[in-house]
Motif scaffolding. Structure first.
Motif, mmCIF file in Angstrom:
data_model
loop_
_atom_site.group_PDB
_atom_site.id
_atom_site.type_symbol
_atom_site.label_atom_id
_atom_site.label_comp_id
_atom_site.label_asym_id
_atom_site.label_seq_id
_atom_site.Cartn_x
_atom_site.Cartn_y
_atom_site.Cartn_z
ATOM 1 N N VAL A 109 0.856 -1.191 0.000
ATOM 2 C CA VAL A 109 0.000 0.000 0.000
ATOM 3 C C VAL A 109 0.894 1.244 0.000
ATOM 4 O O VAL A 109 1.835 1.335 0.791
ATOM 5 C CB VAL A 109 -0.933 0.008 1.223
ATOM 6 C CG1 VAL A 109 -1.817 1.255 1.222
ATOM 7 C CG2 VAL A 109 -1.794 -1.256 1.244
ATOM 8 N N ASN A 110 0.578 2.191 -0.878
ATOM 9 C CA ASN A 110 1.403 3.386 -1.035
ATOM 10 C C ASN A 110 0.560 4.649 -0.963
ATOM 11 O O ASN A 110 -0.599 4.645 -1.401
ATOM 12 C CB ASN A 110 2.120 3.336 -2.386
ATOM 13 C CG ASN A 110 3.048 2.151 -2.495
ATOM 14 O OD1 ASN A 110 4.134 2.161 -1.946
ATOM 15 N ND2 ASN A 110 2.614 1.104 -3.187
ATOM 16 N N PRO A 111 1.131 5.747 -0.437
ATOM 17 C CA PRO A 111 0.351 6.989 -0.330
ATOM 18 C C PRO A 111 -0.259 7.452 -1.642
ATOM 19 O O PRO A 111 -1.387 7.955 -1.664
ATOM 20 C CB PRO A 111 1.395 7.995 0.188
ATOM 21 C CG PRO A 111 2.358 7.167 0.970
ATOM 22 C CD PRO A 111 2.460 5.871 0.211
ATOM 23 N N VAL A 112 0.462 7.275 -2.759
ATOM 24 C CA VAL A 112 -0.070 7.751 -4.041
ATOM 25 C C VAL A 112 -1.398 7.092 -4.377
ATOM 26 O O VAL A 112 -2.254 7.699 -5.044
ATOM 27 C CB VAL A 112 0.965 7.519 -5.168
ATOM 28 C CG1 VAL A 112 1.171 6.032 -5.442
ATOM 29 C CG2 VAL A 112 0.551 8.250 -6.438
ATOM 30 N N GLU A 113 -1.614 5.878 -3.884
ATOM 31 C CA GLU A 113 -2.879 5.190 -4.161
ATOM 32 C C GLU A 113 -4.056 5.879 -3.473
ATOM 33 O O GLU A 113 -5.188 5.816 -3.953
ATOM 34 C CB GLU A 113 -2.772 3.719 -3.740
ATOM 35 C CG GLU A 113 -1.854 2.918 -4.659
ATOM 36 C CD GLU A 113 -1.152 1.780 -3.971
ATOM 37 O OE1 GLU A 113 -1.652 1.279 -2.946
ATOM 38 O OE2 GLU A 113 -0.072 1.377 -4.452
ATOM 39 N N THR A 114 -3.794 6.539 -2.363
ATOM 40 C CA THR A 114 -4.854 7.293 -1.690
ATOM 41 C C THR A 114 -5.191 8.559 -2.466
ATOM 42 O O THR A 114 -6.350 8.982 -2.503
ATOM 43 C CB THR A 114 -4.475 7.651 -0.243
ATOM 44 O OG1 THR A 114 -3.440 8.649 -0.233
ATOM 45 C CG2 THR A 114 -3.984 6.418 0.518
ATOM 46 N N TYR A 115 -4.188 9.186 -3.097
ATOM 47 C CA TYR A 115 -4.439 10.389 -3.884
ATOM 48 C C TYR A 115 -5.222 10.043 -5.158
ATOM 49 O O TYR A 115 -6.139 10.778 -5.557
ATOM 50 C CB TYR A 115 -3.119 11.073 -4.274
ATOM 51 C CG TYR A 115 -2.129 11.255 -3.153
ATOM 52 C CD1 TYR A 115 -2.541 11.463 -1.841
ATOM 53 C CD2 TYR A 115 -0.756 11.210 -3.391
ATOM 54 C CE1 TYR A 115 -1.628 11.619 -0.809
ATOM 55 C CE2 TYR A 115 0.157 11.367 -2.375
ATOM 56 C CZ TYR A 115 -0.272 11.568 -1.084
ATOM 57 O OH TYR A 115 0.644 11.714 -0.083
ATOM 58 N N ILE A 116 -4.860 8.927 -5.790
ATOM 59 C CA ILE A 116 -5.586 8.488 -6.987
ATOM 60 C C ILE A 116 -7.037 8.169 -6.635
ATOM 61 O O ILE A 116 -7.964 8.576 -7.331
ATOM 62 C CB ILE A 116 -4.887 7.262 -7.610
ATOM 63 C CG1 ILE A 116 -3.493 7.646 -8.118
ATOM 64 C CG2 ILE A 116 -5.732 6.681 -8.738
ATOM 65 C CD1 ILE A 116 -2.653 6.471 -8.549
ATOM 66 N N ARG A 117 -7.224 7.425 -5.540
ATOM 67 C CA ARG A 117 -8.575 7.061 -5.087
ATOM 68 C C ARG A 117 -9.416 8.297 -4.796
ATOM 69 O O ARG A 117 -10.613 8.358 -5.094
ATOM 70 C CB ARG A 117 -8.461 6.207 -3.818
ATOM 71 C CG ARG A 117 -9.777 5.727 -3.236
ATOM 72 C CD ARG A 117 -9.697 5.721 -1.718
ATOM 73 N NE ARG A 117 -9.681 7.041 -1.146
ATOM 74 C CZ ARG A 117 -8.827 7.457 -0.194
ATOM 75 N NH1 ARG A 117 -7.913 6.653 0.304
ATOM 76 N NH2 ARG A 117 -8.908 8.697 0.268
ATOM 77 N N ALA A 118 -8.789 9.317 -4.228
ATOM 78 C CA ALA A 118 -9.511 10.540 -3.872
ATOM 79 C C ALA A 118 -9.808 11.415 -5.089
ATOM 80 O O ALA A 118 -10.620 12.349 -5.011
ATOM 81 C CB ALA A 118 -8.715 11.336 -2.846
ATOM 82 N N HIS A 170 -5.764 2.481 3.957
ATOM 83 C CA HIS A 170 -5.636 3.802 3.339
ATOM 84 C C HIS A 170 -5.684 4.911 4.387
ATOM 85 O O HIS A 170 -5.020 5.944 4.233
ATOM 86 C CB HIS A 170 -6.731 4.004 2.295
ATOM 87 C CG HIS A 170 -6.334 3.527 0.930
ATOM 88 N ND1 HIS A 170 -6.686 4.171 -0.228
ATOM 89 C CD2 HIS A 170 -5.602 2.443 0.548
ATOM 90 C CE1 HIS A 170 -6.191 3.515 -1.276
ATOM 91 N NE2 HIS A 170 -5.545 2.454 -0.820
ATOM 92 N N ARG A 171 -6.475 4.717 5.413
ATOM 93 C CA ARG A 171 -6.487 5.714 6.495
ATOM 94 C C ARG A 171 -5.163 5.700 7.248
ATOM 95 O O ARG A 171 -4.599 6.747 7.594
ATOM 96 C CB ARG A 171 -7.646 5.442 7.453
ATOM 97 C CG ARG A 171 -9.029 5.625 6.844
ATOM 98 C CD ARG A 171 -10.129 5.438 7.875
ATOM 99 N NE ARG A 171 -11.456 5.494 7.257
ATOM 100 C CZ ARG A 171 -12.172 4.417 6.925
ATOM 101 N NH1 ARG A 171 -11.687 3.192 7.188
ATOM 102 N NH2 ARG A 171 -13.351 4.553 6.357
ATOM 103 N N LYS A 172 -4.658 4.510 7.491
ATOM 104 C CA LYS A 172 -3.463 4.351 8.320
ATOM 105 C C LYS A 172 -2.220 4.915 7.647
ATOM 106 O O LYS A 172 -1.371 5.509 8.304
ATOM 107 C CB LYS A 172 -3.249 2.862 8.618
ATOM 108 C CG LYS A 172 -2.288 2.584 9.758
ATOM 109 C CD LYS A 172 -2.902 2.977 11.095
ATOM 110 C CE LYS A 172 -1.963 2.680 12.247
ATOM 111 N NZ LYS A 172 -2.522 3.101 13.541
ATOM 112 N N ILE A 173 -2.120 4.766 6.329
ATOM 113 C CA ILE A 173 -0.887 5.138 5.646
ATOM 114 C C ILE A 173 -0.649 6.648 5.652
ATOM 115 O O ILE A 173 0.482 7.105 5.495
ATOM 116 C CB ILE A 173 -0.859 4.593 4.211
ATOM 117 C CG1 ILE A 173 0.590 4.560 3.708
ATOM 118 C CG2 ILE A 173 -1.753 5.400 3.294
ATOM 119 C CD1 ILE A 173 0.787 3.819 2.435
#
Length: 321
Positions: free
Chosen positions: A39-48, A304-307
């Motif tokens: 799991v990577n931070p960029v995946e949270t930005y893409i999801r958002a 995703h919250r934790k990262i």
């Protein structure tokens, strides 16, 4: 098979566990049974929906996993069914029980590395290598500050730098994180929440400053980074979450460089060098990915919250099944 799919951009709650068709490998492709997912931070930005590149909806997130080759398409020569691999991108996303990848983006995983560790390899270690050696041109004998050393990229950078013969200073926000950084080879570790950490860097270096800063949060630290550089020093910006005001004279007076790092823009020649260095380090024991927390695939939203929380201690991993 089960997979996480995103039907609309938004918060972590848009990550839904669904039943989806199993992909089939075509020419030059391999089917991988996923054992662990990075799991990577960029995946949270893409999801958002805030990232510059937006995938077509719906999509399965992620591109970094480790697993076993379960099927190969026509023309595949370097991999066979049963091989252990880690990925540097896939065709169908990795938040799933199986994923489809091009042959050239599935790489041999040495037996000494677990699947969980394998899922922590590609982005963290490739980014750290790209930043330290290819962009910042680090060489043995230089002093490196890894500013934010407790996460996946930070730990990788500490290991790369120490093994290359550099003096390594790491920072972390918790006692546990700082102990981890020391255990991975840093010569010194500082509390990046302490207001006097720049003064301590200058004391450690006897007033010279550091040759390289690997910066994980430039919008908070860049101005300070410039003031603790040696002459001809370099700041490699790996992570950033906003804007910051700097004094250009701090760069001018040191002939300093501010260097952007984005692994997606690495050349094919650079990627080839990274792969060779990674396989050597993983095989001979000089590189050891650190797994921080694991979550079942169904708890992808929690991951995703934790990262995005502070105080990371290694890589966050999802486990299918």
């Amino acid at each position: 098979m089960k997979a996480i799919r995103v039907h609309e951009f938004g918060g972590p709650e848009v990550l839904r566990l669904e039943e989806v068709p199993e992909p089939k490998p075509g020419r030059g492709e391999v089917l991988i049974r996923v054992k662990a997912i990075g799991v990577n931070p960029v995946e949270t930005y893409i999801r958002a929906g805030t990232y510059a590149l937006k995938p077509d909806l719906p999509y399965i997130p992620g591109w970094e996993c480790a697993g076993i080759v379960e099927g190969v398409g026509e023309g595949v020569r370097s991999l066979r069914v049963g091989d252990r691999v880690y990925t540097s991108g896939t065709l169908t996303g990795v938040y799933a029980e199986k994923t489809l990848a091009k042959e050239q983006t599935a790489h041999p995983l040495p037996d000494r590395i677990s699947f969980e560790q394998g899922a922590a390899v590609d982005i963290a270690y490739s980014t750290a290598y790209h930043a330290l050696f290819q962009r910042a041109r680090g060489v043995p004998g230089e002093t490196v500050l890894v500013n934010g050393a407790t996460g996946g990229v930070g730990i990788a950078a500490v290991q790369w730098a120490r093994n290359a013969g550099m003096q390594v200073i790491g920072t972390g926000g918790t006692d546990k994180g700082r102990e981890l950084v020391l255990s991975q080879g840093a010569h010194y570790v500082l509390d990046h929440y302490s207001p006097n950490w720049p003064d301590l860097v200058m004391k450690i270096t006897e007033g010279r400053g550091v040759d390289i800063v690997l910066e994980m949060l430039a919008n908070v630290n860049l101005s300070k980074d410039l003031r603790i550089l040696n002459r001809n020093g370099r700041v490699a910006v790996i992570g950033n979450r906003g804007t910051i005001e700097i004094n250009p004279r701090d760069a001018m007076s040191r002939r300093a460089e501010i260097i952007g790092v984005l692994l997606l823009l690495a050349t094919e020649e650079e990627k080839k060098s990274i792969r060779a260095a990674l396989y050597a380090g993983l095989s001979n024991g000089t590189l050891n990915p650190i797994v921080g927390q694991t979550f079942p695939l169904a708890q992808a939203a929690e991951a995703h919250r934790k990262i995005l929380e502070t105080g990371a201690h290694g890589k966050i991993i999802l486990i299918p099944g």
